[in-house]
Design a protein around this motif. Structure first.
Motif, PDB file in Angstrom:
ATOM      1  N   SER A 166       0.845  -1.194   0.000  1.00 12.59           N
ATOM      2  CA  SER A 166       0.000   0.000   0.000  1.00 12.59           C
ATOM      3  C   SER A 166       0.880   1.243   0.000  1.00 12.59           C
ATOM      4  CB  SER A 166      -0.947   0.021   1.208  1.00 12.59           C
ATOM      5  OG  SER A 166      -0.219   0.162   2.411  1.00 12.59           O
ATOM      6  N   VAL A 167       0.352   2.287  -0.625  1.00  9.62           N
ATOM      7  CA  VAL A 167       1.021   3.591  -0.657  1.00  9.62           C
ATOM      8  C   VAL A 167      -0.052   4.643  -0.431  1.00  9.62           C
ATOM      9  CG1 VAL A 167       2.393   5.228  -2.005  1.00  9.62           C
ATOM     10  CG2 VAL A 167       2.718   2.762  -2.341  1.00  9.62           C
ATOM     11  N   ARG A 168       0.173   5.484   0.544  1.00  7.09           N
ATOM     12  CA  ARG A 168      -0.754   6.587   0.817  1.00  7.09           C
ATOM     13  C   ARG A 168       0.082   7.859   0.978  1.00  7.09           C
ATOM     14  NH1 ARG A 168      -6.035   6.849   2.523  1.00  7.09           N
ATOM     15  NH2 ARG A 168      -5.954   4.604   2.684  1.00  7.09           N
ATOM     16  N   ALA A 169      -0.270   8.870   0.213  1.00 10.51           N
ATOM     17  CA  ALA A 169       0.402  10.169   0.318  1.00 10.51           C
ATOM     18  C   ALA A 169      -0.588  11.181   0.867  1.00 10.51           C
ATOM     19  CB  ALA A 169       0.907  10.632  -1.043  1.00 10.51           C
ATOM     20  N   THR A 170      -0.154  11.961   1.818  1.00  9.17           N
ATOM     21  CA  THR A 170      -0.943  13.076   2.336  1.00  9.17           C
ATOM     22  C   THR A 170      -0.180  14.346   2.017  1.00  9.17           C
ATOM     23  OG1 THR A 170      -1.821  11.704   4.117  1.00  9.17           O
ATOM     24  CG2 THR A 170      -1.980  14.092   4.399  1.00  9.17           C
ATOM     25  N   VAL A 171      -0.850  15.280   1.347  1.00 11.32           N
ATOM     26  CA  VAL A 171      -0.205  16.526   0.947  1.00 11.32           C
ATOM     27  C   VAL A 171      -0.984  17.684   1.555  1.00 11.32           C
ATOM     28  CG1 VAL A 171       0.605  17.923  -0.984  1.00 11.32           C
ATOM     29  CG2 VAL A 171       0.476  15.443  -1.225  1.00 11.32           C
ATOM     30  N   GLU A 172      -0.264  18.575   2.199  1.00  8.81           N
ATOM     31  CA  GLU A 172      -0.862  19.771   2.794  1.00  8.81           C
ATOM     32  C   GLU A 172      -0.120  20.992   2.284  1.00  8.81           C
ATOM     33  OE1 GLU A 172      -2.266  18.310   7.183  1.00  8.81           O
ATOM     34  OE2 GLU A 172      -0.144  18.848   6.932  1.00  8.81           O
ATOM     35  N   GLY A 173      -0.872  22.050   2.006  1.00  4.04           N
ATOM     36  CA  GLY A 173      -0.273  23.302   1.576  1.00  4.04           C
ATOM     37  C   GLY A 173      -0.815  24.450   2.407  1.00  4.04           C
ATOM     38  N   ASP A 174       0.073  25.304   2.885  1.00  2.00           N
ATOM     39  CA  ASP A 174      -0.313  26.452   3.706  1.00  2.00           C
ATOM     40  C   ASP A 174      -0.290  27.719   2.863  1.00  2.00           C
ATOM     41  OD1 ASP A 174      -0.276  24.732   5.918  1.00  2.00           O
ATOM     42  OD2 ASP A 174       1.836  25.164   6.310  1.00  2.00           O
ATOM     43  N   MET A 175      -1.324  28.537   3.027  1.00  2.00           N
ATOM     44  CA  MET A 175      -1.344  29.832   2.352  1.00  2.00           C
ATOM     45  C   MET A 175      -2.168  30.817   3.171  1.00  2.00           C
ATOM     46  SD  MET A 175      -4.098  29.542  -0.834  1.00  2.00           S
ATOM     47  CE  MET A 175      -2.845  28.987  -1.901  1.00  2.00           C
ATOM     48  N   SER A 176      -1.836  32.074   3.010  1.00  2.00           N
ATOM     49  CA  SER A 176      -2.609  33.140   3.619  1.00  2.00           C
ATOM     50  C   SER A 176      -3.486  33.758   2.548  1.00  2.00           C
ATOM     51  CB  SER A 176      -1.682  34.221   4.195  1.00  2.00           C
ATOM     52  OG  SER A 176      -2.440  35.365   4.562  1.00  2.00           O
ATOM     53  N   LEU A 177      -4.736  33.994   2.864  1.00  2.00           N
ATOM     54  CA  LEU A 177      -5.653  34.601   1.907  1.00  2.00           C
ATOM     55  C   LEU A 177      -5.412  36.100   1.733  1.00  2.00           C
ATOM     56  CD1 LEU A 177      -8.981  32.779   2.777  1.00  2.00           C
ATOM     57  CD2 LEU A 177      -7.244  32.175   1.090  1.00  2.00           C
ATOM     58  N   TYR A 178      -4.528  36.668   2.530  1.00  2.00           N
ATOM     59  CA  TYR A 178      -4.230  38.097   2.418  1.00  2.00           C
ATOM     60  C   TYR A 178      -3.736  38.478   1.022  1.00  2.00           C
ATOM     61  CZ  TYR A 178      -4.928  39.668   7.222  1.00  2.00           C
ATOM     62  OH  TYR A 178      -5.475  40.041   8.411  1.00  2.00           O
ATOM     63  N   GLY A 179      -3.005  37.583   0.371  1.00  2.00           N
ATOM     64  CA  GLY A 179      -2.532  37.862  -0.986  1.00  2.00           C
ATOM     65  C   GLY A 179      -3.646  37.805  -1.999  1.00  2.00           C
ATOM     66  N   ILE A 180      -4.382  36.696  -2.036  1.00  2.00           N
ATOM     67  CA  ILE A 180      -5.455  36.487  -3.004  1.00  2.00           C
ATOM     68  C   ILE A 180      -6.525  37.574  -2.883  1.00  2.00           C
ATOM     69  CG2 ILE A 180      -7.347  34.948  -3.649  1.00  2.00           C
ATOM     70  CD1 ILE A 180      -5.584  32.621  -2.734  1.00  2.00           C
ATOM     71  N   LEU A 181      -6.865  37.938  -1.661  1.00  2.00           N
ATOM     72  CA  LEU A 181      -7.928  38.918  -1.451  1.00  2.00           C
ATOM     73  C   LEU A 181      -7.443  40.367  -1.537  1.00  2.00           C
ATOM     74  CD1 LEU A 181      -9.843  37.136   1.452  1.00  2.00           C
ATOM     75  CD2 LEU A 181     -10.446  37.211  -0.983  1.00  2.00           C
ATOM     76  N   GLY A 182      -6.150  40.561  -1.784  1.00  2.00           N
ATOM     77  CA  GLY A 182      -5.619  41.912  -1.930  1.00  2.00           C
ATOM     78  C   GLY A 182      -5.526  42.686  -0.621  1.00  2.00           C
ATOM     79  N   ILE A 183      -5.498  41.994   0.496  1.00  2.00           N
ATOM     80  CA  ILE A 183      -5.387  42.657   1.795  1.00  2.00           C
ATOM     81  C   ILE A 183      -3.968  43.155   2.027  1.00  2.00           C
ATOM     82  CG2 ILE A 183      -5.555  42.289   4.307  1.00  2.00           C
ATOM     83  CD1 ILE A 183      -7.799  40.215   3.658  1.00  2.00           C
ATOM     84  N   ASP A 184      -2.987  42.374   1.583  1.00  2.00           N
ATOM     85  CA  ASP A 184      -1.579  42.739   1.781  1.00  2.00           C
ATOM     86  C   ASP A 184      -0.807  42.362   0.525  1.00  2.00           C
ATOM     87  OD1 ASP A 184       1.101  43.021   2.513  1.00  2.00           O
ATOM     88  OD2 ASP A 184       0.798  42.157   4.516  1.00  2.00           O
ATOM     89  N   ALA A 185      -0.323  43.352  -0.196  1.00  2.00           N
ATOM     90  CA  ALA A 185       0.391  43.126  -1.461  1.00  2.00           C
ATOM     91  C   ALA A 185       1.713  42.387  -1.258  1.00  2.00           C
ATOM     92  CB  ALA A 185       0.646  44.455  -2.162  1.00  2.00           C
ATOM     93  N   ASP A 186       2.223  42.347  -0.045  1.00  2.00           N
ATOM     94  CA  ASP A 186       3.484  41.653   0.223  1.00  2.00           C
ATOM     95  C   ASP A 186       3.304  40.160   0.511  1.00  2.00           C
ATOM     96  OD1 ASP A 186       4.985  43.966  -0.131  1.00  2.00           O
ATOM     97  OD2 ASP A 186       4.763  44.549   1.979  1.00  2.00           O
ATOM     98  N   VAL A 187       2.063  39.700   0.599  1.00  2.00           N
ATOM     99  CA  VAL A 187       1.790  38.285   0.848  1.00  2.00           C
ATOM    100  C   VAL A 187       1.541  37.608  -0.489  1.00  2.00           C
ATOM    101  CG1 VAL A 187       0.199  36.637   1.924  1.00  2.00           C
ATOM    102  CG2 VAL A 187       0.850  38.721   3.145  1.00  2.00           C
ATOM    103  N   ARG A 188       2.247  36.533  -0.734  1.00  2.00           N
ATOM    104  CA  ARG A 188       2.104  35.839  -2.016  1.00  2.00           C
ATOM    105  C   ARG A 188       0.739  35.186  -2.126  1.00  2.00           C
ATOM    106  NH1 ARG A 188       5.800  30.728  -2.902  1.00  2.00           N
ATOM    107  NH2 ARG A 188       4.385  30.701  -4.653  1.00  2.00           N
ATOM    108  N   ASN A 189       0.281  34.988  -3.340  1.00  2.00           N
ATOM    109  CA  ASN A 189      -1.021  34.370  -3.590  1.00  2.00           C
ATOM    110  C   ASN A 189      -0.989  32.858  -3.400  1.00  2.00           C
ATOM    111  OD1 ASN A 189      -2.049  36.863  -4.301  1.00  2.00           O
ATOM    112  ND2 ASN A 189      -1.649  36.561  -6.479  1.00  2.00           N
ATOM    113  N   GLY A 190       0.152  32.261  -3.621  1.00  2.00           N
ATOM    114  CA  GLY A 190       0.260  30.805  -3.587  1.00  2.00           C
ATOM    115  C   GLY A 190       0.678  30.257  -2.241  1.00  2.00           C
ATOM    116  N   PHE A 191       1.040  28.990  -2.266  1.00  2.00           N
ATOM    117  CA  PHE A 191       1.462  28.307  -1.040  1.00  2.00           C
ATOM    118  C   PHE A 191       2.756  28.898  -0.507  1.00  2.00           C
ATOM    119  CE2 PHE A 191      -0.771  24.727  -3.267  1.00  2.00           C
ATOM    120  CZ  PHE A 191      -1.805  24.605  -2.357  1.00  2.00           C
ATOM    121  N   ASN A 192       2.844  29.027   0.814  1.00  3.05           N
ATOM    122  CA  ASN A 192       4.127  29.398   1.412  1.00  3.05           C
ATOM    123  C   ASN A 192       4.829  28.171   1.969  1.00  3.05           C
ATOM    124  OD1 ASN A 192       3.064  29.065   4.106  1.00  3.05           O
ATOM    125  ND2 ASN A 192       2.063  31.041   3.853  1.00  3.05           N
TER     126      ASN A 192
END
Length: 188
Positions: free
Chosen positions: A117-143
């Motif tokens: 058996s093989v099971r992979a768990t993938v997690e990605g962290d991101m802040s919505l501040y970039g996507i929502l335009g709250i903070d231009a210094d925060v990237r839109n993608g995963f950090n």
């Protein structure tokens, strides 16, 4: 003294002979190794979209999958959406998990390691501040992205780690995420 070696037969569902044959053939015909993959995406309303994958260019000609593959993308209610599909970033994480898992199966088959058996768990962290335009210094993608494997195989922990490392080294999606190429967007 007569020493007989026993060959371990494994079946992880990967035709390694065909893959190695393709590798040899393509090494002699580099133009045939150039592929163009395609996906078409249609807006369904709101932030819901439907992507279809049908054909690609490879081995010097147009090719078609046996059937079209369709992927729904949307956002959950927390984004004022109907949750009709996985978010695009979840699809990216799924692609990474799928690519690495396929690599694990292929490398294990080539190394004579039987997988159970093989099971992979993938997690990605991101802040919505970039996507929502709250903070231009925060990237839109995963950090940060974390991939964790749980593998049951006829192998030592070190052998399994080596299989995962080789899968990572050869993964197209891992490379796309960690070494992005040039992306050009045009409006027709």
């Amino acid at each position: 003294m007569n020493i007989s070696a026993s060959m371990k037969t494994v079946d992880n569902g990967v035709n390694v002979e065909a893959l190695l044959g393709a590798r040899t053939a393509l090494a002699e015909m580099p133009e045939a190794a150039e592929f163009t993959w395609r996906a078409n995406c249609e807006w369904m309303g709101g932030v819901h979209s439907r992507s279809t994958v049908e054909g690609f260019f490879g081995l010097g000609e147009e090719k078609a999958h046996r059937q079209p593959f369709v992927f729904e993308a949307d956002h959950p209610a927390e984004f004022a959406a109907p949750d009709a599909g996985a978010t695009p970033v979840e699809i990216v994480l799924s692609a990474l998990a799928s690519c690495l898992t396929a690599g694990v199966a292929s490398v294990a088959q080539n190394r004579g390691i039987q997988l159970r058996s093989v099971r992979a768990t993938v997690e990605g962290d991101m802040s919505l501040y970039g996507i929502l335009g709250i903070d231009a210094d925060v990237r839109n993608g995963f950090n940060a992205i974390r991939v964790s494997f749980d593998i049951d195989a006829d192998a030592t922990r070190d052998e399994i780690a080596a299989v995962v490392a080789q899968s990572q080294k050869r993964s197209a999606v891992f490379d796309i995420i960690t070494n992005p190429g040039n992306v050009k967007v045009v409006v027709n």
